[in-house]
Design a protein around this motif. Structure first.
Motif, PDB file in Angstrom:
ATOM      1  N   ARG A 100      24.772  52.386  32.516  1.00  0.00           N
ATOM      2  CA  ARG A 100      23.632  53.205  32.104  1.00  0.00           C
ATOM      3  C   ARG A 100      23.846  54.708  32.318  1.00  0.00           C
ATOM      4  N   ARG A 101      24.945  55.094  32.910  1.00  0.00           N
ATOM      5  CA  ARG A 101      25.214  56.514  33.162  1.00  0.00           C
ATOM      6  C   ARG A 101      25.647  57.207  31.878  1.00  0.00           C
ATOM      7  N   SER A 102      25.300  58.473  31.749  1.00  0.00           N
ATOM      8  CA  SER A 102      25.689  59.240  30.559  1.00  0.00           C
ATOM      9  C   SER A 102      27.066  59.892  30.717  1.00  0.00           C
ATOM     10  N   GLU A 103      27.544  60.032  31.944  1.00  0.00           N
ATOM     11  CA  GLU A 103      28.832  60.682  32.158  1.00  0.00           C
ATOM     12  C   GLU A 103      29.965  59.849  31.557  1.00  0.00           C
ATOM     13  N   ARG A 104      30.996  60.521  31.110  1.00  0.00           N
ATOM     14  CA  ARG A 104      32.168  59.839  30.549  1.00  0.00           C
ATOM     15  C   ARG A 104      33.217  59.579  31.625  1.00  0.00           C
ATOM     16  N   GLU A 105      33.166  60.311  32.711  1.00  0.00           N
ATOM     17  CA  GLU A 105      34.100  60.111  33.820  1.00  0.00           C
ATOM     18  C   GLU A 105      33.309  59.972  35.106  1.00  0.00           C
ATOM     19  N   ILE A 106      33.586  58.909  35.820  1.00  0.00           N
ATOM     20  CA  ILE A 106      32.895  58.623  37.078  1.00  0.00           C
ATOM     21  C   ILE A 106      33.943  58.209  38.105  1.00  0.00           C
ATOM     22  N   ALA A 107      33.899  58.808  39.267  1.00  0.00           N
ATOM     23  CA  ALA A 107      34.772  58.385  40.360  1.00  0.00           C
ATOM     24  C   ALA A 107      33.995  57.368  41.197  1.00  0.00           C
ATOM     25  N   VAL A 108      34.558  56.212  41.361  1.00  0.00           N
ATOM     26  CA  VAL A 108      33.955  55.172  42.199  1.00  0.00           C
ATOM     27  C   VAL A 108      34.800  55.109  43.465  1.00  0.00           C
ATOM     28  N   VAL A 109      34.180  55.419  44.582  1.00  0.00           N
ATOM     29  CA  VAL A 109      34.903  55.464  45.852  1.00  0.00           C
ATOM     30  C   VAL A 109      34.391  54.338  46.733  1.00  0.00           C
ATOM     31  N   GLY A 110      35.300  53.528  47.219  1.00  0.00           N
ATOM     32  CA  GLY A 110      34.913  52.420  48.077  1.00  0.00           C
ATOM     33  C   GLY A 110      36.090  51.932  48.895  1.00  0.00           C
ATOM     34  N   HIS A 111      35.891  50.836  49.578  1.00  0.00           N
ATOM     35  CA  HIS A 111      36.938  50.247  50.406  1.00  0.00           C
ATOM     36  C   HIS A 111      37.710  49.188  49.621  1.00  0.00           C
ATOM     37  N   SER A 112      38.882  48.876  50.118  1.00  0.00           N
ATOM     38  CA  SER A 112      39.830  48.029  49.385  1.00  0.00           C
ATOM     39  C   SER A 112      39.296  46.640  49.046  1.00  0.00           C
ATOM     40  N   ALA A 113      38.609  45.973  49.957  1.00  0.00           N
ATOM     41  CA  ALA A 113      38.138  44.611  49.674  1.00  0.00           C
ATOM     42  C   ALA A 113      37.121  44.615  48.539  1.00  0.00           C
ATOM     43  N   TRP A 114      36.200  45.571  48.548  1.00  0.00           N
ATOM     44  CA  TRP A 114      35.202  45.660  47.488  1.00  0.00           C
ATOM     45  C   TRP A 114      35.863  46.026  46.162  1.00  0.00           C
ATOM     46  N   LEU A 115      36.779  47.005  46.187  1.00  0.00           N
ATOM     47  CA  LEU A 115      37.473  47.407  44.960  1.00  0.00           C
ATOM     48  C   LEU A 115      38.286  46.250  44.394  1.00  0.00           C
ATOM     49  N   LEU A 116      38.926  45.468  45.262  1.00  0.00           N
ATOM     50  CA  LEU A 116      39.690  44.312  44.798  1.00  0.00           C
ATOM     51  C   LEU A 116      38.757  43.257  44.188  1.00  0.00           C
ATOM     52  N   ALA A 117      37.581  43.062  44.789  1.00  0.00           N
ATOM     53  CA  ALA A 117      36.611  42.119  44.221  1.00  0.00           C
ATOM     54  C   ALA A 117      36.175  42.588  42.827  1.00  0.00           C
ATOM     55  N   MET A 118      36.013  43.901  42.662  1.00  0.00           N
ATOM     56  CA  MET A 118      35.608  44.428  41.360  1.00  0.00           C
ATOM     57  C   MET A 118      36.727  44.274  40.330  1.00  0.00           C
ATOM     58  N   THR A 119      37.928  44.702  40.670  1.00  0.00           N
ATOM     59  CA  THR A 119      39.008  44.697  39.681  1.00  0.00           C
ATOM     60  C   THR A 119      39.609  43.315  39.473  1.00  0.00           C
ATOM     61  N   GLY A 120      39.600  42.486  40.501  1.00  0.00           N
ATOM     62  CA  GLY A 120      40.238  41.184  40.396  1.00  0.00           C
ATOM     63  C   GLY A 120      39.332  40.065  39.945  1.00  0.00           C
ATOM     64  N   ALA A 121      38.021  40.200  40.172  1.00  0.00           N
ATOM     65  CA  ALA A 121      37.115  39.089  39.870  1.00  0.00           C
ATOM     66  C   ALA A 121      36.048  39.429  38.843  1.00  0.00           C
ATOM     67  N   VAL A 122      35.723  40.707  38.663  1.00  0.00           N
ATOM     68  CA  VAL A 122      34.631  41.077  37.765  1.00  0.00           C
ATOM     69  C   VAL A 122      35.145  41.584  36.424  1.00  0.00           C
TER      70      VAL A 122
END
Length: 155
Positions: A100-122
């Motif tokens: 829902r964001r209008s920006e074309r570039e967004i930095a998502v900053v988080g910890h490795s386990a959460w980022l892995l859950a996002m990139t590996g499972a979602v």
């Protein structure tokens, strides 16, 4: 995460919106260092961050609810949050916030386990025969940056 992010990007912060989001946090459970500090303390230390998407209470309600839900079955110690549960939070973050964001570039900053859950499972990666999809689904290193282009589609 907020300390590291604001320190390492201090010189590039001009006109950048900093938004704290409850869905992007390290796994809940056994490690108390992953529990959020009181909101007023964090907001005082980082006044340029928008905390409107966090529960507007001092205590960490997400952590506390997880601890109550999982402590009995684990001898009084909160169980480690499952990858499935982290993936649900990542999915909600992507579909209810990023999409829902209008920006074309967004930095998502988080910890490795959460980022892995996002990139590996979602996220659903097209396997184009190179090592790109393997790189995306691997554990993130400390302070590692990855650039991804997300395309949302209806299914």
């Amino acid at each position: 995460t907020t300390t590291t992010t604001t320190t390492t990007t201090e010189q590039r912060r001009n006109n950048v919106k900093w938004i704290a989001h409850e869905g992007i946090r390290e796994e809940l459970g056994t490690l108390k260092c992953n529990k959020r500090r009181p909101l007023s303390e964090t907001a005082s230390q980082f006044p340029t961050v928008d905390y409107a998407r966090l529960p507007q209470v001092e205590e960490d309600v997400l952590w506390n609810a997880h601890a109550i839900r999982t402590s009995d079955e684990n001898g009084g110690v909160p169980a480690r949050e499952s990858t499935e549960d982290m993936s649900r939070r990542a999915y909600d973050f992507l579909t209810e916030f990023v999409y829902r964001r209008s920006e074309r570039e967004i930095a998502v900053v988080g910890h490795s386990a959460w980022l892995l859950a996002m990139t590996g499972a979602v996220l659903d990666w097209e396997d184009d025969g190179d090592d790109g999809s393997l790189m995306v689904k691997s554990m993130f290193g400390q302070a590692e940056l990855r650039s991804l282009e997300l395309v949302f589609s209806e299914r």
